[in-house]
Motif scaffolding. Sequence first.
Motif, mmCIF file in Angstrom:
data_model
loop_
_atom_site.group_PDB
_atom_site.id
_atom_site.type_symbol
_atom_site.label_atom_id
_atom_site.label_comp_id
_atom_site.label_asym_id
_atom_site.label_seq_id
_atom_site.Cartn_x
_atom_site.Cartn_y
_atom_site.Cartn_z
ATOM 1 N N UNK A 50 55.453 -15.252 -68.730
ATOM 2 C CA UNK A 50 55.346 -16.320 -67.743
ATOM 3 C C UNK A 50 55.142 -17.625 -68.503
ATOM 4 N N UNK A 51 55.899 -18.661 -68.155
ATOM 5 C CA UNK A 51 55.779 -19.966 -68.804
ATOM 6 C C UNK A 51 55.378 -20.992 -67.754
ATOM 7 N N UNK A 52 54.305 -21.736 -68.025
ATOM 8 C CA UNK A 52 53.909 -22.804 -67.115
ATOM 9 C C UNK A 52 54.420 -24.138 -67.656
ATOM 10 N N UNK A 53 54.959 -24.955 -66.749
ATOM 11 C CA UNK A 53 55.524 -26.260 -67.109
ATOM 12 C C UNK A 53 54.973 -27.341 -66.198
ATOM 13 N N UNK A 54 54.977 -28.601 -66.664
ATOM 14 C CA UNK A 54 54.605 -29.708 -65.795
ATOM 15 C C UNK A 54 55.829 -30.135 -64.977
ATOM 16 N N UNK A 69 62.410 -15.270 -68.819
ATOM 17 C CA UNK A 69 60.981 -15.537 -68.602
ATOM 18 C C UNK A 69 60.793 -16.082 -67.195
ATOM 19 N N UNK A 70 59.627 -15.831 -66.626
ATOM 20 C CA UNK A 70 59.292 -16.399 -65.323
ATOM 21 C C UNK A 70 58.731 -17.792 -65.559
ATOM 22 N N UNK A 71 59.342 -18.794 -64.926
ATOM 23 C CA UNK A 71 58.925 -20.177 -65.130
ATOM 24 C C UNK A 71 58.206 -20.673 -63.882
ATOM 25 N N UNK A 72 57.038 -21.278 -64.085
ATOM 26 C CA UNK A 72 56.257 -21.838 -62.978
ATOM 27 C C UNK A 72 56.002 -23.312 -63.264
ATOM 28 N N UNK A 77 49.393 -29.653 -63.124
ATOM 29 C CA UNK A 77 49.429 -29.551 -64.588
ATOM 30 C C UNK A 77 48.595 -30.630 -65.273
ATOM 31 N N UNK A 78 48.496 -31.817 -64.665
ATOM 32 C CA UNK A 78 47.753 -32.917 -65.292
ATOM 33 C C UNK A 78 46.270 -32.606 -65.453
ATOM 34 N N UNK A 79 45.768 -31.636 -64.733
ATOM 35 C CA UNK A 79 44.355 -31.251 -64.864
ATOM 36 C C UNK A 79 44.049 -30.749 -66.265
ATOM 37 N N UNK A 80 44.994 -30.108 -66.894
ATOM 38 C CA UNK A 80 44.772 -29.576 -68.227
ATOM 39 C C UNK A 80 45.045 -28.086 -68.291
ATOM 40 N N UNK A 85 45.960 -21.478 -67.027
ATOM 41 C CA UNK A 85 45.183 -20.241 -67.066
ATOM 42 C C UNK A 85 44.975 -19.665 -65.669
ATOM 43 N N UNK A 86 44.716 -20.528 -64.702
ATOM 44 C CA UNK A 86 44.551 -20.040 -63.327
ATOM 45 C C UNK A 86 45.836 -19.396 -62.829
ATOM 46 N N UNK A 87 46.959 -20.034 -63.116
ATOM 47 C CA UNK A 87 48.242 -19.463 -62.679
ATOM 48 C C UNK A 87 48.462 -18.103 -63.339
#
Length: 195
Positions: A50-54, A69-72, A77-80, A85-87
């Motif tokens: 899983x990849x997290x993106x802004x 890969x699963x992209x979210x 995202x600006x929170x940091x 990690x939550x996602x």
Amino acid sequence: MVRSDVTILIAAAGGSTRMRGGDKLLEQVGGIPLLRRQGLAARASGARVVVTLPPDRPARAEVLEGLGAEVAVLADAAEGMAASLRHGARVAGGALMVLPADMPEIDMADLRSMLAAHKAAPDAILRGASDGAPGHPVLFPADLRADLAQLTGDEGARSVLARHRGRVQLVPLPGRHALTDLDTPEDWAAWRAAR
């Protein structure tokens, strides 16, 4: 063979602000954009990825195309780091390995070492280490996903690691793989000059 009990979270939702207009995750490593290289290594490990993106970095999504890969894209995202990690904690079905996207020396063999260590000690928090110094990736067992899901801010999972320090085991990785983190153009120039 896919290891359905481990999800690798590639945390790539940061702003790359110290690159002064550039994007460290698009820097070339071995002729491949760093983020794609990390995605390829993670996919080759056999784990779910899983990849997290802004929301404001479409070029990152482009370099991940075709990887499986699963992209979210994270609105928060600006929170940091906590947003990623939550996602990851929400979508993982078992253990969660956190792989920062900006660590160019971590490779497929390192990820496989982490997965093998998890198989041997499934209840441990595993941290990649170089010369005894803890670094990344970090693999959290499934029972700690609830803790990760409560994180806020940009301190990553430090509070979870501190609260469960007795469960932390280091996994030795070669050279400085677990520690090399390049955030500025100067970091990248020095790293390339030393290779």
